[in-house]
Design an enzyme around this catalytic site. Structure first.
Site, PDB file in Angstrom:
ATOM      1  N   HIS A   1      47.528 -13.144  42.844  1.00  0.00           N
ATOM      2  CA  HIS A   1      47.035 -13.606  41.466  1.00  0.00           C
ATOM      3  C   HIS A   1      48.489 -13.809  40.657  1.00  0.00           C
ATOM      4  CE1 HIS A   1      44.248 -14.844  38.350  1.00  0.00           C
ATOM      5  NE2 HIS A   1      45.094 -14.370  37.527  1.00  0.00           N
TER       6      HIS A   1
ATOM      7  N   GLY B   1      44.092 -20.831  40.545  1.00  0.00           N
ATOM      8  CA  GLY B   1      43.155 -21.599  41.429  1.00  0.00           C
ATOM      9  C   GLY B   1      43.996 -22.954  41.697  1.00  0.00           C
ATOM     10  N   ARG B   2      44.272 -23.655  40.769  1.00  0.00           N
ATOM     11  CA  ARG B   2      44.776 -25.078  40.891  1.00  0.00           C
ATOM     12  C   ARG B   2      45.907 -25.321  41.715  1.00  0.00           C
ATOM     13  NH1 ARG B   2      42.111 -26.518  35.427  1.00  0.00           N
ATOM     14  NH2 ARG B   2      42.671 -24.655  34.867  1.00  0.00           N
TER      15      ARG B   2
END
Length: 402
Positions: A209, A216-217
């Site tokens: 992360h 996500g994208r």
């Protein structure tokens, strides 16, 4: 306590675990299907499809993140026709930013040495966020209060929780991402392991992360770039995001399952669960196979000819929205041949019309006016296109509204 790159182990499922799974066969099947699709279409048609599919990919990738801006709304934004609602307008601009990054990737066509670098991953994030409204840079808590703000192209500077997963400390992100790029560099893997590594990397990226928002994208754009770079040349005519969005509950659940720590002696020898990673990679490969199979079927020559015929019939029955002119049935062979070849020399196009030259040129002018064919000059070949009014006939069920 700092988090080292070993926290991502197993980087791939072990040879023993893979030998008992279907993953190697799935990777071989995916390569085979992708090559088969490349044999179906010309490079020019692939380029047209890739440009068209960038809107579809944007729709589905953003849908996973809660942006339900529909393809027709995205195309309206491409014409600078925005919603009066400021929230919807911002989401339209977010969709355009995603398309712009895809175009940049197509033009750049990065190799794996470029892709597996922290500079490239940061640039993906920067290019996406610099093109969206600053209102979408704001990070809010569950009460709606602003607690942080995205800095485009920069790693996060705070700790975050993603569902039940507590992401590594922000101070470790740079070292983790450097290690990620080294471990998952595609040149380290051969044969079926190359694609398995791409899918495993997709999870490990989300586990780290690295950004405060947009993981996500950016992660899916990164996977898009890698799949193209490792040899799935038909990628662009199809995308993973469509399949991931259609099973988004499963996608997110399997991402979370693969976050779990090792579950005892029968669950590999890494820090994280090997079983969870196997399940996630199986899902990703199966989704990819499903999507390339779907597009291959959609582009079957005989089936596409039938849909072109159906479109022309609908035009002549005045069932195509916003199209008031009928269309000669001779246009079907012209459009189908243009799809097969990607483009037509003008003399060939006239001949395919099978009518007097003046009538043929009038028909070709109509096809250009209606966006079914395009040209770069008055003497250039005529290229096959996918105008918005033909989408539902050419590609039914590609999106919920088509």
């Amino acid at each position: 306590m700092s988090t080292s790159i070993s926290a991502l182990t197993p980087y791939l499922p072990s040879d023993n675990a893979l030998g008992k799974s279907s993953l190697p066969d799935q990777a071989v099947e995916l390569n085979k299907l992708s090559a088969g699709l490349m044999g179906q279409i010309s490079p020019i048609t692939l380029a047209t499809l890739s440009q068209y599919m960038s809107v579809i990919n944007s729709f589905y990738s953003n849908l996973i993140e809660g942006n339900a801006t529909r393809p027709h709304e995205i195309r309206a934004a491409q014409r600078e026709e925005y919603s009066d609602d400021p929230i919807k307008r911002d989401l339209q601009k977010e969709s355009l930013a995603h398309i712009s990054v895809q175009q940049w990737l197509r033009e750049k066509s990065p190799d794996v040495d470029t892709i597996y670098s922290t500079a490239f991953i940061k640039e993906l994030h920067m290019r996406f966020y610099q093109q969206i409204p600053e209102s979408l840079w704001l990070i809010k808590n569950e009460k709606g209060d602003v607690v942080d703000k995205v800095v485009p192209g920069e790693w996060r500077t705070c700790k975050v929780d993603v569902g039940r997963h507590i992401a590594p400390d922000h101070e470790d992100v740079n070292d983790l991402m450097e290690g990620f790029c080294d471990i998952y560099h595609s040149k380290k893997y051969q044969g079926d392991r190359k694609l398995i590594a791409v899918m495993a990397a997709h999870h490990r990226f989300t586990w780290i992360h690295p950004f405060i928002d947009g993981n996500g994208r950016v992660g899916r754009l990164l996977t898009d770039a890698v799949l193209k770079a490792v040899g799935l040349d038909s990628y662009g005519a199809w995308f993973l995001s469509r399949g991931l969005a259609k099973s988004s509950v499963n996608y997110k659940a399997l991402l979370a399952t693969a976050d779990a720590p090792r579950q005892g002696d029968l669950d590999g020898r890494g820090v994280l669960t090997e079983k969870g990673l196997l399940g996630f990679c199986d899902y990703m490969l199966a989704t990819a196979i499903d999507q390339v199979s779907y597009i291959s079927h959609l582009l079957d020559l005989s089936l596409l000819r039938k849909r072109i015929d159906a479109y022309i019939q609908a035009r002549n029955d005045f069932r195509v929205p916003n199209m008031t002119e009928s269309l000669k049935t001779n246009a079907a062979l012209v459009l189908h041949t243009a799809f097969i070849q990607g483009e037509l020399e003008r003399a060939q196009a006239v001949e395919l019309c099978a009518m007097p030259e003046r009538s043929a040129r009038r028909l070709l002018s109509q096809l250009k006016k209606d966006g079914l064919l395009s040209e770069t000059s008055s003497k250039s070949p005529l290229r096959w296109e996918i105008p918005e009014h033909a989408e539902a006939f050419y590609f039914p069920q590609l999106t919920p509204e088509l």
